[in-house]
Design a protein around this motif. Sequence first.
Motif, PDB file in Angstrom:
ATOM      1  N   VAL A 101       0.673  -0.945  -0.282  1.00 53.95           N
ATOM      2  CA  VAL A 101      -0.200   0.024  -0.116  1.00 53.95           C
ATOM      3  C   VAL A 101       0.890   1.450  -0.025  1.00 53.95           C
ATOM      4  CG1 VAL A 101      -1.952   1.356   1.683  1.00 53.95           C
ATOM      5  CG2 VAL A 101      -1.725  -1.091   0.885  1.00 53.95           C
ATOM      6  N   LYS A 102       2.215   1.558   0.215  1.00 53.79           N
ATOM      7  CA  LYS A 102       3.016   2.468   0.769  1.00 53.79           C
ATOM      8  C   LYS A 102       3.209   2.774  -0.808  1.00 53.79           C
ATOM      9  CE  LYS A 102       4.353   1.399   5.735  1.00 53.79           C
ATOM     10  NZ  LYS A 102       5.927   1.659   5.938  1.00 53.79           N
ATOM     11  N   GLN A 103       3.625   1.607  -1.233  1.00 51.58           N
ATOM     12  CA  GLN A 103       4.096   2.004  -3.138  1.00 51.58           C
ATOM     13  C   GLN A 103       3.060   2.258  -4.370  1.00 51.58           C
ATOM     14  OE1 GLN A 103       5.444  -1.805  -4.418  1.00 51.58           O
ATOM     15  NE2 GLN A 103       6.898  -2.013  -2.371  1.00 51.58           N
ATOM     16  N   ILE A 104       2.313   2.199  -3.265  1.00 52.31           N
ATOM     17  CA  ILE A 104       0.775   1.816  -4.165  1.00 52.31           C
ATOM     18  C   ILE A 104       0.177   4.032  -3.883  1.00 52.31           C
ATOM     19  CG2 ILE A 104      -1.911   2.071  -4.737  1.00 52.31           C
ATOM     20  CD1 ILE A 104      -1.633  -1.024  -4.133  1.00 52.31           C
ATOM     21  N   THR A 105       0.056   4.489  -2.602  1.00 46.61           N
ATOM     22  CA  THR A 105       0.079   5.670  -2.310  1.00 46.61           C
ATOM     23  C   THR A 105       0.726   6.347  -2.345  1.00 46.61           C
ATOM     24  OG1 THR A 105       0.790   5.256  -0.222  1.00 46.61           O
ATOM     25  CG2 THR A 105      -1.681   4.784  -1.043  1.00 46.61           C
ATOM     26  N   SER A 106       1.713   5.828  -3.210  1.00 49.26           N
ATOM     27  CA  SER A 106       3.069   6.886  -2.827  1.00 49.26           C
ATOM     28  C   SER A 106       2.995   8.169  -4.300  1.00 49.26           C
ATOM     29  CB  SER A 106       4.727   6.004  -2.989  1.00 49.26           C
ATOM     30  OG  SER A 106       4.685   5.667  -4.372  1.00 49.26           O
ATOM     31  N   ILE A 107       1.655   7.800  -5.492  1.00 48.79           N
ATOM     32  CA  ILE A 107       1.490   9.430  -6.387  1.00 48.79           C
ATOM     33  C   ILE A 107       1.611  10.222  -6.423  1.00 48.79           C
ATOM     34  CG2 ILE A 107       0.365   6.556  -7.591  1.00 48.79           C
ATOM     35  CD1 ILE A 107      -2.541   8.083  -7.334  1.00 48.79           C
TER      36      ILE A 107
END
Length: 122
Positions: A101-107
Amino acid sequence: MSAPYKAPGAGKEEAVEQRVHRIRITLTSKNVANLEKVCADLIRGAKEKRLKVKGPVRMPTKTLKLTVRKSPCGEGTNTFDRFELRIHKRLIDLHSPADVVKQITSISIEPGVEVEVTIVDA
């Protein structure tokens, strides 16, 4: 042949890290276009990682209304201005490990869009 010796509890650490959580992302904004763009980016990123995605669920728009007198001194004709602030809200549910989720929300998140991430054990 016998299987190689495995210490008790050796594989549990990996299982704890990759534990699947139910994650709810709440997006709030006054601007619908920015909100929809962030929703689309989040969902696209989650589907690229092959995660189970539900949403965006469009919650009812909150409309805050304010009625004020036009005249600053109170004399004259009773004329009023009516102002309105609309707050739009979207919910996205994911089933994934917390580190993904951290990777996804780093947009890049558009200005004026508030993001709230809640992690619930599934």
